[in-house]
Write a protein that holds these residues in place. Structure first.
Motif: not given
Length: 513
Positions: A407-411
């Protein structure tokens, strides 16, 4: 439903008619005594008038008995005491006779009227007891609150001439009538009912839709469901029946509580059966699906490692098959773990060990699933030894890290913070992104709960449920929340305990062996 007998079977006699009947009884006694005045002496004639007074007292009450006593003395003096047909007295002894006759008449009349009143009260109590017993039998067979209200409403209308409402608490704790068969309830009535519940005492209100009626609000007290209220609209003339109304409220409270326990037992049984069935299905599916998945993963991995390598398109397809088979195998593993945890077949193998090693093993096991999401750790190396099952806690960290990466945004990094308190070790995993839906924070640890219904992230909603089961099995707690800075956090605790003392190694002698 058994036929209920009204308490007042006789139609009441008006006050004026009762006194008229008392005077008529005196005249009847005179009619009997006059023909016998030559045969009976005055003492026996007095007995006839006393008999009339007793009959009046036993049938008509105290007031008519007093009138009958006075009338009997007057008629006896006028028609039988010389000089006759006048109220003059020829001898003083007759004054004593009149006084004694009047006193005896009043005393006998009062005693007889009192016995009559007691007999009627006893009869009324007996009828009330029988009627309540019949009602209790009806309530014992009631299968719903509506049937309880129907039986009690019929009882109230028959015996007390009153209307009735039964109010039960709704899921939001507001009082709601079971039915409105007796008419609507105003907002003031609901407020009075709430006052009765909050105070635990009966409340009376004179504001009704009919003159001469009052509404009584009686809280139904019980061991578990004490938020119900019985509302009765009774005529003012039935104020003496308030003890009967209180007894009726006790019966209704018992019936409502019985229905509550029946519903609770049925719900518990249904929930237990559902859980057993769900665990059996999970266990069966997990075992039956895992074997072909393992074979599929092995075949796909063999294709990826084939030498010489496959063409680029075929190689990419084989890697996709292997990755999806691995992901599916992880899902099946979660299902199997959940089935075991719910069935209570998992025994903890606790050891005193550092938490840092389990975190490292979890990240290594996840491998490429954490690409683009570095884990930033704080406070982990400062923790003391903790008593836990390393295999199960590794599953907890794997699920938390995998969920955070999904669920975290990329990078974006994933934060792991740990600290030791006085009794527990606190661990918190935080990721960026939208965080948990505010309306589902209390359900994120439920089985198959995935937060947003239309979430594009692949998953089955069992990871956090497994985490909760494992943490609670260790004697800790777990919760989810959205920190003020954004994203989502899952924090759990583990009991700190007292780790064993580690003896330092003896120093090596100088100069070597």
């Amino acid at each position: 439903m058994p036929a209920l007998i009204p308490f007042a079977a006789r139609e009441p006699i008006s006050e004026g008619r009762r006194y008229a009947l008392a005077l008529l009884a005196c005249v009847a006694a005179l009619a009997v005594a006059l023909p016998l005045r030559e045969v009976l002496d005055l003492a026996n004639t007095v007995m006839l008038f006393l008999l009339a007074v007793v009959l009046v007292a036993s049938r008509l009450g105290r007031g008519p008995a007093v009138i009958a006593s006075l009338g009997s003395v007057a008629l006896f003096d006028f028609f039988f005491v010389p000089p006759r047909f006048s109220f003059e007295v020829s001898h003083g002894q007759y004054l004593v006779t009149f006084a004694v006759m009047l006193a005896v008449s009043l005393i006998v009349g009062q005693l007889t009227a009192g016995l009559r009143s007691q007999a009627r009260d006893a009869e009324r109590r007996e009828q009330a007891t029988r009627a309540l017993y019949d009602l209790a039998k009806v309530l014992a067979g009631a299968m719903s609150p509506a049937q309880v209200e129907l039986a009690v409403r019929a009882f109230m209308a028959t015996h007390l001439g009153a209307r009735l409402w039964l109010l039960l608490p709704a899921p939001d704790d507001t009082l709601t009538p079971v039915t409105l068969a007796a008419g609507p309830l105003a907002a003031l009535d609901l407020q009075m009912a709430r006052m009765a519940v909050d105070g635990g005492l009966a409340v009376e209100s004179g504001a009704t839709d009919a003159p001469g009626f009052r509404r009584h609000f009686l809280p139904l007290s019980g061991s578990t469901r004490g938020r119900s209220v019985l509302v009765a609209s009774m005529p003012d003339s039935a104020s003496g029946d308030l003890p009967l109304l209180e007894a009726l409220a006790s019966l209704v409270a018992t019936a409502v509580e019985r229905l509550y326990f029946v519903d609770a037992a049925q719900s518990a049984q249904l929930e237990a059966e559902s859980e057993r069935l769900r665990s059996a299905i999970l266990s069966a599916l997990s075992h039956d699906v895992r074997t072909p998945l393992t074979a599929l993963y092995g075949l796909a991995d063999s294709l990826v490692l084939t030498r010489p390598p496959l063409p680029a398109d075929a190689q990419e397809t084989a890697e996709a098959i292997r990755d999806q088979a691995l992901r599916m195998n992880g899902m099946v593993g979660n299902l199997l773990d959940m089935a075991r945890l719910q069935a209570g077949r998992v025994s903890l193998r606790k050891e005193w060990q550092p938490l840092e090693e389990v975190v490292g093993a979890s990240l290594q096991l996840l491998g490429r699933a954490m690409d683009g999401h570095p884990v930033q750790v704080s406070g982990l190396g400062e923790l003391p030894l903790v008593h836990f099952d390393a295999v199960l806690l590794e599953r907890v960290f794997c699920n938390l890290f995998e969920n955070a990466a999904k669920y975290a945004p990329p990078d974006t990094p994933i934060l792991l913070a740990a600290q030791a308190g006085s009794e527990f070790v606190d661990v918190q995993v935080t990721s960026g992104g939208p965080g948990f839906p505010a309306d589902s924070l209390s359900r994120v640890f439920d089985l198959f709960e995935r937060g947003a219904v239309e979430a594009p992230v692949v998953g089955m909603g069992v990871g956090l449920a497994i985490c909760r089961s494992i943490i609670e099995a260790h004697g800790g707690t777990i919760r989810a929340f959205n920190p003020p800075g954004g994203g989502g956090s899952v924090a759990f605790t583990l009991p700190l305990g007292t780790p064993p003392a580690i003896e330092p190694e003896p120093p090596e002698p100088e100069g070597g062996p």
